[in-house]
Design an enzyme around this catalytic site. Structure first.
Site, PDB file in Angstrom:
ATOM      1  N   ASP A  11      38.498  41.885  22.022  1.00  0.00           N
ATOM      2  CA  ASP A  11      38.906  42.258  23.345  1.00  0.00           C
ATOM      3  C   ASP A  11      40.444  41.979  23.609  1.00  0.00           C
ATOM      4  O   ASP A  11      41.035  41.580  22.542  1.00  0.00           O
ATOM      5  CB  ASP A  11      38.060  41.645  24.465  1.00  0.00           C
ATOM      6  CG  ASP A  11      38.239  40.052  24.548  1.00  0.00           C
ATOM      7  OD1 ASP A  11      39.307  39.568  23.714  1.00  0.00           O
ATOM      8  OD2 ASP A  11      37.617  39.418  25.358  1.00  0.00           O
ATOM      9  N   CYS A  68      37.070  37.814  20.181  1.00  0.00           N
ATOM     10  CA  CYS A  68      37.434  37.596  21.791  1.00  0.00           C
ATOM     11  C   CYS A  68      38.101  36.352  21.689  1.00  0.00           C
ATOM     12  O   CYS A  68      38.689  35.890  20.893  1.00  0.00           O
ATOM     13  CB  CYS A  68      36.211  37.928  22.705  1.00  0.00           C
ATOM     14  SG  CYS A  68      35.159  36.424  22.356  1.00  0.00           S
ATOM     15  N   THR A  70      37.411  33.526  22.714  1.00  0.00           N
ATOM     16  CA  THR A  70      36.792  31.983  22.373  1.00  0.00           C
ATOM     17  C   THR A  70      35.825  32.569  20.768  1.00  0.00           C
ATOM     18  O   THR A  70      35.506  31.731  19.979  1.00  0.00           O
ATOM     19  CB  THR A  70      35.893  31.650  22.882  1.00  0.00           C
ATOM     20  OG1 THR A  70      34.711  32.691  23.444  1.00  0.00           O
ATOM     21  CG2 THR A  70      36.376  30.888  24.044  1.00  0.00           C
ATOM     22  N   HIS A 101      23.286  31.334   3.266  1.00  0.00           N
ATOM     23  CA  HIS A 101      22.238  31.029   3.818  1.00  0.00           C
ATOM     24  C   HIS A 101      21.664  31.935   4.846  1.00  0.00           C
ATOM     25  O   HIS A 101      20.380  32.038   4.994  1.00  0.00           O
ATOM     26  CB  HIS A 101      22.098  29.440   4.362  1.00  0.00           C
ATOM     27  CG  HIS A 101      22.297  28.409   3.480  1.00  0.00           C
ATOM     28  ND1 HIS A 101      22.299  27.288   3.653  1.00  0.00           N
ATOM     29  CD2 HIS A 101      22.701  28.555   2.195  1.00  0.00           C
ATOM     30  CE1 HIS A 101      22.565  26.407   2.508  1.00  0.00           C
ATOM     31  NE2 HIS A 101      22.754  27.276   1.804  1.00  0.00           N
ATOM     32  N   HIS A 136      16.000  31.052   1.540  1.00  0.00           N
ATOM     33  CA  HIS A 136      16.911  31.331   2.585  1.00  0.00           C
ATOM     34  C   HIS A 136      16.625  32.830   3.160  1.00  0.00           C
ATOM     35  O   HIS A 136      16.914  33.070   4.249  1.00  0.00           O
ATOM     36  CB  HIS A 136      18.428  31.277   1.956  1.00  0.00           C
ATOM     37  CG  HIS A 136      18.951  29.891   1.886  1.00  0.00           C
ATOM     38  ND1 HIS A 136      18.875  28.837   2.641  1.00  0.00           N
ATOM     39  CD2 HIS A 136      19.251  29.580   0.648  1.00  0.00           C
ATOM     40  CE1 HIS A 136      19.242  27.754   2.075  1.00  0.00           C
ATOM     41  NE2 HIS A 136      19.551  28.282   0.770  1.00  0.00           N
TER      42      HIS A 136
HETATM   43  C1  RB5 Z   1      38.222  37.152  28.297  1.00  0.00           C
HETATM   44  O1  RB5 Z   1      38.956  36.439  29.355  1.00  0.00           O
HETATM   45  C2  RB5 Z   1      37.140  36.058  27.591  1.00  0.00           C
HETATM   46  O2  RB5 Z   1      36.232  35.589  28.447  1.00  0.00           O
HETATM   47  C3  RB5 Z   1      36.800  36.558  26.307  1.00  0.00           C
HETATM   48  O3  RB5 Z   1      37.525  36.924  25.451  1.00  0.00           O
HETATM   49  C4  RB5 Z   1      35.880  35.585  25.530  1.00  0.00           C
HETATM   50  O4  RB5 Z   1      36.589  34.380  25.444  1.00  0.00           O
HETATM   51  C5  RB5 Z   1      34.582  35.347  25.916  1.00  0.00           C
HETATM   52  O5  RB5 Z   1      33.609  34.601  25.295  1.00  0.00           O
END
Ligand code: RB5
Length: 149
Positions: A11, A68, A70, A101, A136
């Site tokens: 994203d 993304c 995070t 695993h 595993h």
């Molecule tokens: C987008 O702003 C953010 O929410 C997305 O990139 C991600 O971190 C979501 O888990």
């Protein structure tokens, strides 16, 4: 040697990281199917996860990479789809173990996360590890049997 294919999607929270990961994968000899986004405009990470899994299911892919802000939202989204085991490692150790695993078939990272090690090193640890099978394998089968419960 046969072609090694990877599908990559992200994203808007990981545009720069996606470019870095793609460059690294190509330098390692992978053919990368890049689904974007390469733009700063907001897109929804579940849509990118879905696109990547649909592409992966066409076959011939060694694994998928999802990014993304995070890594969390896109990995959770992918893990809602049948047959997907998307790992979100923070270290080389965890990345190696998730192949050995969990036989993870997708790996996720966050473009806004400060990792203790370079993401490309963490990715390499995953790529270069082998699934160990045995106990595993039994656990992965049990994990996949949880789908739909
Ligand atoms: C987008 O702003 C953010 O929410 C997305 O990139 C991600 O971190 C979501 O888990």
């Amino acid at each position: 040697m046969s072609e090694r294919k990877v599908v990559l999607a992200n994203d808007h929270g990981a545009v720069e990281l996606a470019a870095e990961v793609m460059k690294h994968l190509e330098a390692r000899g992978f053919t990368v199917t890049y689904l974007g986004t390469d733009k700063a405009e907001s897109v929804d990470y579940p849509d990118k996860a879905e696109e990547a899994v649909i592409e992966y299911r066409k076959g011939g892919y060694e694994f998928g990479v999802l990014l993304c802000g995070t890594g969390i939202g896109i990995s959770i989204s992918a893990n809602k789809m049948k047959g997907i085991r998307c790992a979100l490692p923070q270290t080389k150790y965890a990345a190696e173990k998730t192949k050995q695993h969990n036989n993870a078939n997708f790996i996720a990272f966050g473009g806004r996360i400060d990792y203790p090690e370079p993401v490309t090193d963490i990715l390499d640890a995953y790529i270069d590890a082998q699934f160990e099978g045995g106990r595993h394998g039994r656990r992965v089968e049990k994990m996949m049997a949880l789908e739909g419960k």
